[in-house]
Design an enzyme around this catalytic site. Structure first.
Site, short mmCIF file in Angstrom:
data_model
loop_
_atom_site.label_atom_id
_atom_site.label_comp_id
_atom_site.label_asym_id
_atom_site.label_seq_id
_atom_site.Cartn_x
_atom_site.Cartn_y
_atom_site.Cartn_z
N CYS A 141 0.82 -1.19 0.14
CA CYS A 141 -0.16 -0.19 -0.20
C CYS A 141 0.80 1.33 -0.05
CB CYS A 141 -0.84 -0.06 1.15
SG CYS A 141 -1.95 -1.57 1.36
N ASN A 170 -10.33 -0.40 0.67
CA ASN A 170 -8.79 -0.35 0.49
C ASN A 170 -8.35 -0.79 -0.81
OD1 ASN A 170 -5.75 -0.82 0.53
ND2 ASN A 170 -6.22 -1.69 2.87
N HIS A 207 -3.39 7.13 2.95
CA HIS A 207 -3.85 5.89 2.51
C HIS A 207 -5.20 5.37 2.92
CE1 HIS A 207 -4.01 1.87 1.21
NE2 HIS A 207 -3.74 1.21 2.33
#
Length: 310
Positions: free
Chosen positions: A112, A265, A235
């Protein structure tokens, strides 16, 4: 010479999977998912679309938005942990699809935080004068490595792609500072076996601490204070982690990007997707100081402070 973002793009699959859809498939509930993660729905790519297809659509938009052609690109960097196959890389597939004849190409694997790693890598090439235009794509088809029987992870992830073109910008614009980091000892808390495996409690503790610390660190490196920040793009993993970073910077709610409720996500894609949407909404303006910060498997993290504009 400073390196900055000159074009943005994003692509999201059409299929929407809501929390109510997941309620029908596993032992979970819309309320449980929303209160713990902030996620309400996510996008899932069909069997006819792989990671490179998502990347291509976002890349075309970013290149057009930058006002250049694919043949102007010197380097293509793709941040992903879900490539179509081990090799050739998604970046090489993209180079061919785009017709970027002179571009070198490689994938980056930092989960990520991958998009942050990609931007920092591009910055080095541009500021060294080696390359002029670099395409960075954050893209994931996480649905293909998600265990849809595991309620702890299946509710979290979505598919999508975000892309930027980076190039030379004015001396008072672009990337002002950055921080990259890793802690391999934490790799056991978030990894892929056949599917994604996560120790949610340990990852949460790490992320809450690191997102805030890294945000403060890049401001200090740039000679800025919390008061100088105009917008935060964290994020999009979990609203509680995002809120912890916002509170550490003492920012009002309206100065933090929030797309996690719509897309879940999307790993390396989440920051560029959010950047695109906030620009489109007019929330980021020329001269604004923007902090981007991410964390992921590895464990890895990365943050950037930049002044928006050319």
């Amino acid at each position: 010479m400073n390196a900055g973002i000159t074009g943005v793009g994003r692509y999201l699959p059409e299929e929407v999977v809501t929390n109510l859809d997941l309620e029908k498939k596993m032992d979970t509930s819309d309320e449980w998912i929303r209160t713990r993660t902030g996620i309400e729905e996510r996008r899932i790519a069909g069997d006819d679309m792989d990671t490179s297809d998502l990347a291509y659509r976002a890349a075309v938009e970013a290149i057009s938005n930058a006002g250049i052609s694919a043949e102007d690109l010197d380097l293509i960097l793709v941040a992903t942990v879900t490539p179509d196959q081990p090799f050739p890389t998604v970046a090489c597939m993209l180079q061919d699809q785009l017709g970027a004849k002179k571009a070198a190409a490689m994938d980056l694997s930092a989960a990520c935080a991958g998009f942050m790693y990609g931007m920092v890598t591009a910055k080095q090439f541009i500021e060294a004068g080696t390359y002029k235009y670099v395409l960075i794509v954050g893209v994931e088809k996480l649905s293909k490595i998600t265990d849809w029987n595991d309620r702890n992870t299946a509710v979290l992830f979505g598919d999508g792609a975000g892309a930027v073109v980076m190039g030379p910008v004015s001396d008072n614009r672009g990337v002002l500072s950055f921080e990259l980091g890793s802690d391999g000892s934490g790799g056991k808390h978030l990894y892929q076996d056949d599917y994604i495996v996560m120790n949610g409690r340990e990852v949460f503790k790490f992320a809450v601490r690191q997102m805030g610390e890294s945000s403060i660190n890049v401001l200090e490196k740039a000679g800025l204070s919390k008061e100088d920040v105009d917008f935060l793009i964290p994020h999009q993993a979990n609203i509680r982690i995002m809120e912890a970073a916002r509170q550490r910077l003492e920012l009002p709610v309206e100065k933090m990007s929030k797309t996690v409720h719509k897309y879940g996500n999307t790993s390396a894609a989440s920051i560029p997707i959010s950047l695109f949407e906030e620009l489109e909404a007019g929330k980021i303006k020329d001269g604004d100081v923007v902090v981007m910060v991410g964390f992921g498997g590895g464990l890895t993290w990365g943050a950037i402070a930049m002044r928006w504009g050319n």
